[in-house]
Structure formats: structure tokens, C-alpha cells
Design an enzyme around this catalytic site. Structure first.
Site, PDB file in Angstrom:
ATOM      1  N   GLY A  51       0.788  -1.230   0.000  1.00 53.81           N
ATOM      2  CA  GLY A  51       0.000   0.000   0.000  1.00 53.81           C
ATOM      3  C   GLY A  51       0.819   1.279   0.000  1.00 53.81           C
ATOM      4  N   ASP A 110       6.750  -6.884  14.991  1.00 52.91           N
ATOM      5  CA  ASP A 110       5.652  -6.046  15.452  1.00 52.91           C
ATOM      6  C   ASP A 110       6.130  -4.628  15.779  1.00 52.91           C
ATOM      7  OD1 ASP A 110       3.436  -4.956  16.570  1.00 52.91           O
ATOM      8  OD2 ASP A 110       3.352  -6.305  18.299  1.00 52.91           O
ATOM      9  N   TYR A 234     -16.979   5.784   8.375  1.00 55.57           N
ATOM     10  CA  TYR A 234     -15.536   6.010   8.372  1.00 55.57           C
ATOM     11  C   TYR A 234     -15.156   7.242   9.207  1.00 55.57           C
ATOM     12  CZ  TYR A 234     -10.696   5.897   7.140  1.00 55.57           C
ATOM     13  OH  TYR A 234      -9.323   5.825   7.253  1.00 55.57           O
TER      14      TYR A 234
HETATM   15  P1  NAD Z   1      -1.807  -1.782   3.937  1.00 60.86           P
HETATM   16  O1  NAD Z   1      -2.617  -2.817   4.593  1.00 60.86           O
HETATM   17  O2  NAD Z   1      -1.542  -1.898   2.481  1.00 60.86           O
HETATM   18  O3  NAD Z   1      -0.356  -1.668   4.653  1.00 60.86           O
HETATM   19  C1  NAD Z   1      -0.195  -1.776   6.025  1.00 60.86           C
HETATM   20  C2  NAD Z   1       1.278  -1.970   6.367  1.00 60.86           C
HETATM   21  O4  NAD Z   1       1.362  -2.046   7.809  1.00 60.86           O
HETATM   22  C3  NAD Z   1       1.907  -3.261   5.825  1.00 60.86           C
HETATM   23  O5  NAD Z   1       3.235  -3.004   5.434  1.00 60.86           O
HETATM   24  C4  NAD Z   1       1.941  -4.184   7.053  1.00 60.86           C
HETATM   25  O6  NAD Z   1       2.983  -5.146   7.040  1.00 60.86           O
HETATM   26  C5  NAD Z   1       2.180  -3.155   8.147  1.00 60.86           C
HETATM   27  N1  NAD Z   1       1.805  -3.629   9.466  1.00 60.86           N
HETATM   28  C6  NAD Z   1       0.587  -4.024   9.926  1.00 60.86           C
HETATM   29  N2  NAD Z   1       0.674  -4.365  11.234  1.00 60.86           N
HETATM   30  C7  NAD Z   1       1.969  -4.178  11.597  1.00 60.86           C
HETATM   31  C8  NAD Z   1       2.681  -4.350  12.800  1.00 60.86           C
HETATM   32  N3  NAD Z   1       2.099  -4.759  13.928  1.00 60.86           N
HETATM   33  N4  NAD Z   1       4.022  -4.091  12.797  1.00 60.86           N
HETATM   34  C9  NAD Z   1       4.654  -3.674  11.668  1.00 60.86           C
HETATM   35  N5  NAD Z   1       4.014  -3.459  10.512  1.00 60.86           N
HETATM   36  C10 NAD Z   1       2.690  -3.708  10.481  1.00 60.86           C
HETATM   37  O7  NAD Z   1      -2.486  -0.392   4.324  1.00 60.86           O
HETATM   38  P2  NAD Z   1      -2.669   1.017   3.581  1.00 60.86           P
HETATM   39  O8  NAD Z   1      -4.037   1.072   3.015  1.00 60.86           O
HETATM   40  O9  NAD Z   1      -1.487   1.356   2.742  1.00 60.86           O
HETATM   41  O10 NAD Z   1      -2.705   1.969   4.864  1.00 60.86           O
HETATM   42  C11 NAD Z   1      -1.594   2.694   5.341  1.00 60.86           C
HETATM   43  C12 NAD Z   1      -2.089   3.999   5.946  1.00 60.86           C
HETATM   44  O11 NAD Z   1      -2.710   4.779   4.910  1.00 60.86           O
HETATM   45  C13 NAD Z   1      -3.153   3.807   7.038  1.00 60.86           C
HETATM   46  O12 NAD Z   1      -2.967   4.781   8.034  1.00 60.86           O
HETATM   47  C14 NAD Z   1      -4.449   4.077   6.280  1.00 60.86           C
HETATM   48  O13 NAD Z   1      -5.495   4.500   7.124  1.00 60.86           O
HETATM   49  C15 NAD Z   1      -3.992   5.190   5.357  1.00 60.86           C
HETATM   50  N6  NAD Z   1      -4.876   5.436   4.184  1.00 60.86           N
HETATM   51  C16 NAD Z   1      -5.314   4.417   3.399  1.00 60.86           C
HETATM   52  C17 NAD Z   1      -6.173   4.714   2.342  1.00 60.86           C
HETATM   53  C18 NAD Z   1      -6.705   3.621   1.454  1.00 60.86           C
HETATM   54  O14 NAD Z   1      -7.703   3.864   0.749  1.00 60.86           O
HETATM   55  N7  NAD Z   1      -6.098   2.471   1.411  1.00 60.86           N
HETATM   56  C19 NAD Z   1      -6.552   6.040   2.072  1.00 60.86           C
HETATM   57  C20 NAD Z   1      -6.035   7.054   2.858  1.00 60.86           C
HETATM   58  C21 NAD Z   1      -5.195   6.741   3.926  1.00 60.86           C
END
Ligand code: NAD
Length: 396
Positions: A51, A110, A234
């Protein structure tokens, strides 16, 4: 081993190493085709394997030429089980970064624990000295508090009242009504503990105390606002309360870091298909409608385009208005344009099982979902035997 997708609800339990590597390569190719960025030299990305975090790491390394440390929670292959997509993504990233002459290290574990923070700080000391950009991009359903040992679970629920709206099963295309009961006080507290700003603050405090944050360092975490239709579940629900906490943390961190010339931001990003967003009811259908409208207008972006724009035009660019009136960086600006939202709302009102593939880009959503796990990627032979065991070169 022949690797095919196996899904359970909104989770895909298998991943394809070559497909993931190809997806990472495409992001790198995109960045390499853009002008380079004069930006950070040493970057720590927490939540770096998929992501927005992965895209931030790719932009740091390939557009700014930075050395990177990625912290993430992913699993290696074991027996008949493939590794997780983030594992394969990171293996491909590390290989490409090394080939391009950049230092990159991975810490798998973690991020919420004291142990992983200490391990990361040691690695910074020995390999990079100091960090000048910390990206916090963790999205997790659970967190164990490092001081109290309490394990919190996050929920995606409205506050105060029941919420009903359209949702889609993106595998079958069935559009139905989702009804979600409001969260309890305790569920709200736990969601804020998982997705709020406390852990981000802990990382910055520990790094500052250890002297591994460079003078003038920047830190950024990610948030989402989105349209009226998803507000109850949300932005005004449990996860929105956690994001309010994250945004309040950014203000505190900004004051804290400014004494040393540093800055802290929350960037509000666009809604995109990621493993986290596919778990939120209503959101996949909204994203499908949004994709259709933005693609038709030629302004569609994925994670990599968003993060390149964040770095080149905002964090390290010369834009006039870096933040909005609430102090937030907005790279969701194209999504939130009134004419885009008006069109999405018009589509939304009409969406049903019968017309969902015509009126929205559900097919694109579904394809992107499988691409997150390395499937449905052009140029990959999914009938071929592939070794699921892949090493990450600089795993510490
Ligand atoms: P994602 O699920 O693709 O990525 C999450 C990452 O967090 C992964 O690398 C995972 O390995 C890591 N992770 C999870 N638990 C962990 C832990 N305990 N220790 C270490 N690493 C850990 O998520 P994403 O959608 O890219 O979200 C990332 C941020 O962007 C979040 O804050 C989300 O709210 C925000 N966001 C997402 C969107 C969307 O539409 N996807 C939009 C705006 C903002």
C-alpha cells in the site's frame, strides 16, 4: 509449486512471488520515469511492505535516491504456505534498491513492540547514523500495548446510531445493504489505541531520545476523509476517531520536532484498493464508482502516483499551500473535487447488482485486489511452477 489465489472473504491467503515482483517493478518504473526529487537521504518507513508505505519507500529510494529501512509484519513461506504479499514485495524492492546502489534494510516484526523499536534504532545507529524522514503507514487490526500488555482490537463501526448503506461483494458483484450497529465505548477506545497516534508518538520519542533523528527531520502519517456517503462508517465512526487522534498527534509532534527545525504532518490520501481498505464495508463499492469517474476524467491515481505527488509537490516541493486550514496535507484533492464527488453521488444513487459492472469500475477493483497479491498481472505465467521460498537480502 503452482500458486493460485485462494480467498477467504476480503483476504487472499496466497501470494505469487513473481507477480508481486512485477507489481513492485511497475511502481519503480513509474518513479524512474519522473523527475528526481531533492529530498531525504535516510528514510525509515514503518508499515513498508504494501500500500502507501511501500509506495513511500519506492519514491524515497528511486526518486530521492535515499537509503531506506522498512519495518513490516509479514511472513516467509513455510511448507505448503506461500509468503505474504508484503514479503515478496519487500524482497523485490530490496533487490532493485541494491541494484540501483542504494542501501536498504528490512526489519520484520511487530512495530508496536519496544523490541522492534530498539532493534530499528540499533540498525539506524550502525548503518545510517540518523534518519531525516519517518513515514508511519501501519494499518493493523490489533495492537498489544508495549507497556501494559493489553491487546486492543480495532472495529469499523459508526458512533451513536446504526448505519445502513449499499455495499458490494466484489467477488460476486452482488450489491446489498450493509447494516452496522454502533460501536460501544470500549470498542471506540480500543480502535483509537490501535489506529490512533500513540505508537507514532512512541517511535518519535524513542528515536529522539536515542539521537537517531537528524536535525530538521520530517515525519508523516496517513489519513483519510472521503465522501459524505462513507462518513458515518468512516470519518465519523470509530476509525475516524482514531484518525482525529492521529491528527492531534501530528500537531504535538510538530511542536516537539520544531525545536530542532523538524516538522510532522498528516497527509490525507485518496481512497485506493489496499488490503486494509478492502476490509471496510461500503468502501469497495465507493472506490469502484470513484475509479470509474476518475479514470474517465484521466485523473486516476494509484498508491505510487499519490506518493510521488506527496513527495515532489508537497513534502519536498515548492507548493504555496502545503496544508489546509486544519493543518493537513491534502493529496485527496482530486478525489474531493466537487465535480468528481457530484458524479460519484449520481452513480451511487443508481448502483445495483444489475448495473454495477456498467456504472462502476468493479472489474478494475477486483483486478487490483488480486494484483495486491501478485495475481492477474500481465506477463506472469500462473501455470508455471514457482519457488515460493524467497529471501529478503538485507533482513535484520
Ligand atoms: P496496507 O494494509 O496496504 O499496509 C499496512 C502496512 O502495515 C503493511 O506493510 C503491514 O505489514 C504493516 N503492518 C501491519 N501491522 C503491523 C505491525 N504490527 N508491525 C509492523 N508493521 C505492520 O495499508 P494502507 O491502506 O497502505 O494503509 C496505510 C495507511 O494509509 C493507514 O494509516 C491508512 O489508514 C492510510 N490510508 C489508506 C487509504 C486507502 O484507501 N487504502 C486512504 C487514505 C489513507
Amino acid at each position: 509449486m503452482i500458486i493460485q489465489p485462494k480467498t477467504r472473504g476480503f483476504i487472499c491467503t496466497t501470494a505469487h512471488p513473481e507477480g508481486c515482483a512485477e507489481q513492485v517493478k511497475r511502481q519503480i518504473d513509474y518513479v524512474n520515469a519522473q523527475p528526481s526529487i531533492t529530498g531525504p537521504r535516510n528514510v525509515l518507513v514503518i508499515g513498508a511492505s504494501t500500500g502507501y508505505g511501500l509506495a513511500s519507500r519506492i519514491v524515497s529510494s528511486f526518486a530521492a535516491g535515499a537509503n531506506t529501512i522498512g519495518v513490516y509484519f509479514d511472513k516467509a513461506a513455510e511448507g505448503a504456505r506461500t509468503a505474504s504479499a508484503g514479503w515478496y514485495n519487500s524482497a523485490a524492492f530490496e533487490e532493485a534498491a541494491a541494484a540501483a546502489g542504494r542501501k536498504s534494510y528490512s526489519i520484520v516484526g511487530d512495530a508496536f513492540s519496544d523490541e522492534i523499536k530498539a532493534k530499528t534504532i540499533d540498525l539506524i545507529r550502525t548503518e545510517l547514523g540518523q534518519i531525516d524522514l519517518v513515514v508511519y503507514s501501519v494499518a493493523s487490526p490489533r495492537r498489544t500495548h508495549p507497556k501494559t500488555g493489553e491487546t486492543f482490537s480495532s472495529v469499523i463501526k459508526p458512533l451513536g446510531g446504526t448505519y445502513t448503506n449499499k455495499t458490494v461483494n466484489f467477488h460476486s458483484g452482488e450489491v446489498s445493504q450493509a447494516t452496522i450497529e454502533p460501536a460501544t465505548e470500549d470498542e471506540l477506545r480500543q480502535t483509537i489505541a490501535v489506529m490512533g497516534g500513540e505508537d507514532w508518538q512512541m517511535w518519535i520519542d524513542d528515536m529522539e531520545q536515542a539521537g537517531v533523528l537528524a536535525e530538521g527531520a520530517t515525519t508523516v502519517a496517513y489519513s483519510y476523509i472521503g465522501p459524505e456517503i462513507t462518513h458515518a462508517v468512516y470519518r465519523e465512526g470509530t476509525i475516524g476517531a482514531a484518525k482525529n487522534d492521529l491528527e492531534a498527534t501530528a500537531k504535538r509532534l510538530n511542536e516537539q520536532l520544531s525545536t530542532n527545525g523538524g516538522r510532522a504532518f498528516v497527509s490525507v490520501n485518496k481512497a485506493l484498493v489496499t488490503q486494509s481498505s478492502s476490509a471496510i464495508p461500503v468502501v469497495p463499492l465507493y472506490i469502484s464508482a470513484l475509479y470509474k469517474v476518475m479514470k474517465e476524467k484521466g485523473i486516476h491515481e494509484g498508491c505510487i502516483e499519490q506518493m510521488y505527488r506527496l513527495f515532489s509537490e508537497r513534502l519536498y516541493g515548492n507548493c504555496e499551500t502545503l496544508v489546509d486550514e486544519k493543518g493537513l496535507i491534502r493529496v485527496d484533492d482530486w478525489e474531493m473535487r466537487p465535480e468528481i464527488q457530484a458524479e460519484v453521488a449520481e452513480v451511487w444513487a443508481k448502483l445495483s447488482t444489475e448495473n454495477v459492472y456498467d456504472l462502476s469500475d468493479l472489474a478494475g477493483y477486483r483486478r487490483e485486489f488480486f494484483q495486491l497479491f501478485g495475481f492477474e498481472t500481465d506477463g506472469i505465467n500462473y501455470e508455471a511452477d514457482v519457488n515460493p521460498e524467497v529471501n529478503i537480502t538485507n533482513l535484520r
